[in-house]
Design a protein around this motif. Structure first.
Motif, PDB file in Angstrom:
ATOM      1  N   UNK A  37      -2.102  10.398  -3.902  1.00 54.01           N
ATOM      2  CA  UNK A  37      -3.306   9.626  -4.230  1.00 54.01           C
ATOM      3  C   UNK A  37      -3.239   8.243  -3.577  1.00 54.01           C
ATOM      4  N   UNK A  38      -2.127   7.946  -2.882  1.00 52.53           N
ATOM      5  CA  UNK A  38      -1.988   6.643  -2.218  1.00 52.53           C
ATOM      6  C   UNK A  38      -2.820   6.623  -0.941  1.00 52.53           C
ATOM      7  N   UNK A  39      -3.716   5.654  -0.817  1.00 54.16           N
ATOM      8  CA  UNK A  39      -4.520   5.532   0.403  1.00 54.16           C
ATOM      9  C   UNK A  39      -3.684   4.865   1.495  1.00 54.16           C
ATOM     10  N   UNK A  47      -3.908  -0.414   2.391  1.00 56.99           N
ATOM     11  CA  UNK A  47      -3.297   0.688   1.646  1.00 56.99           C
ATOM     12  C   UNK A  47      -3.154   0.335   0.172  1.00 56.99           C
ATOM     13  N   UNK A  48      -2.957   1.384  -0.623  1.00 55.95           N
ATOM     14  CA  UNK A  48      -2.657   1.203  -2.046  1.00 55.95           C
ATOM     15  C   UNK A  48      -1.202   0.803  -2.214  1.00 55.95           C
ATOM     16  N   UNK A  49      -0.886   0.284  -3.388  1.00 57.83           N
ATOM     17  CA  UNK A  49       0.505   0.088  -3.768  1.00 57.83           C
ATOM     18  C   UNK A  49       0.685   0.708  -5.148  1.00 57.83           C
ATOM     19  N   UNK A  50       1.944   0.830  -5.561  1.00 58.68           N
ATOM     20  CA  UNK A  50       2.205   1.445  -6.864  1.00 58.68           C
ATOM     21  C   UNK A  50       3.631   1.944  -6.929  1.00 58.68           C
ATOM     22  N   UNK A  63       3.629  -0.169   0.989  1.00 60.90           N
ATOM     23  CA  UNK A  63       2.834   0.005   2.206  1.00 60.90           C
ATOM     24  C   UNK A  63       2.708   1.503   2.463  1.00 60.90           C
ATOM     25  N   UNK A  64       1.539   1.963   2.892  1.00 64.98           N
ATOM     26  CA  UNK A  64       1.322   3.396   3.096  1.00 64.98           C
ATOM     27  C   UNK A  64       0.653   3.612   4.451  1.00 64.98           C
ATOM     28  N   UNK A  65       1.169   4.575   5.218  1.00 64.01           N
ATOM     29  CA  UNK A  65       0.602   4.859   6.537  1.00 64.01           C
ATOM     30  C   UNK A  65       0.436   6.365   6.711  1.00 64.01           C
ATOM     31  N   UNK A  92       1.869   6.759  -9.370  1.00 60.79           N
ATOM     32  CA  UNK A  92       1.007   5.830 -10.111  1.00 60.79           C
ATOM     33  C   UNK A  92       0.561   4.742  -9.145  1.00 60.79           C
ATOM     34  N   UNK A  93      -0.741   4.676  -8.889  1.00 56.62           N
ATOM     35  CA  UNK A  93      -1.223   3.605  -8.004  1.00 56.62           C
ATOM     36  C   UNK A  93      -1.711   2.430  -8.845  1.00 56.62           C
TER      37      UNK A  93
END
Ligand code: ZN
Length: 236
Positions: A37-39, A47-50, A63-65, A92-93
């Motif tokens: 569910x992480x963008x 990007x999302x964090x969580x 960081x999400x890539x 969990x975001x």
């Protein structure tokens, strides 16, 4: 390939998944899961964090890539425990941050709708920057006497907010996308977003479900330079 669950539901802030791999590259340590569910940052949206948690570890995602091969890389660090492959994990975001990103990003599309509603057909959207700090959309084409358009654009975009237009996302096959002239990653299905009453466009970002949810908007500045018009906006 990581299954991109965020494309299906902007508001889903937790998810069960399986940890498949820990990859170390130039950007640091990254967890790869079967779904997420992480963008991942892209298309002008941050990007999302969580965190990713299980009985064995807690991994803080900063960081999400998305790789060209369709893998979502969740970069971050273990705040407790360490890597074990194949575990069931819970994602969990940061849901507050996600909602802000979805509103700012959706507002960028709504700006396109307002531009089109005002008949400014000489402007064609080329690039969006939908970070909460200083978002804008760039258009190929020139808006003469640009500052005089700030007030009409702000009036129009807030009318569209109050109309509470439905925002829908749906998938097209690569062939359908090509036939409809919608952008899609090469050879892959296209995700289309459409605002009720306006033409849809290809977009892999996260959107709120109706324009009213975006809330009141401000048009901050219109700058024209080298054939490009940049319209800066903000959530009120
Ligand atoms: Zn979008």
């Amino acid at each position: 390939m990581t299954e991109l669950i965020y494309l299906q539901d902007t508001y889903l802030s937790t998810l069960e998944a399986r940890a498949q791999e820990l990859i170390c590259d130039d950007f640091g340590e990254a967890l790869v899961l079967d779904k997420t569910i992480f963008y991942p940052q892209g298309g002008g949206q941050p990007s999302d964090s969580g965190e990713i948690v299980c009985d064995t570890f807690v991994f803080e995602v900063s960081k999400v890539r998305l790789t060209n091969d369709g893998l979502v890389m969740h970069y971050g660090e273990f705040s407790s425990g360490g890597w074990v492959e194949g575990l069931a994990v819970e994602l969990k975001i940061d849901a507050v941050k996600r909602l802000v990103h979805a509103k700012v990003h959706s507002a960028g599309h709504l700006l396109d709708c307002a531009v089109s509603s005002l008949g400014l057909n000489q402007l064609s959207p080329t690039k969006g920057f939908h970070f909460p700090e200083g978002p804008y959309v760039e258009y190929e084409g020139i808006l003469e006497d640009s500052s005089s358009w700030i007030a009409p654009l702000e009036k129009k975009i807030n009318e569209l907010v109050l109309q509470d237009l439905e925002i829908q996302g749906y998938l097209l096959s690569a062939e359908q996308a090509a036939n409809q002239g919608v952008w899609a990653p090469e050879g892959k299905s296209a995700r289309v977003v459409s605002f009720d009453g306006f033409q849809g466009c290809g977009c892999g970002g996260t959107h709120v479900s109706s324009t009213k949810e975006i809330g009141e908007l401000i048009i901050r500045k219109i700058k024209v330079k080298k054939g490009v018009t940049r319209i800066a906006y903000a959530l009120k």
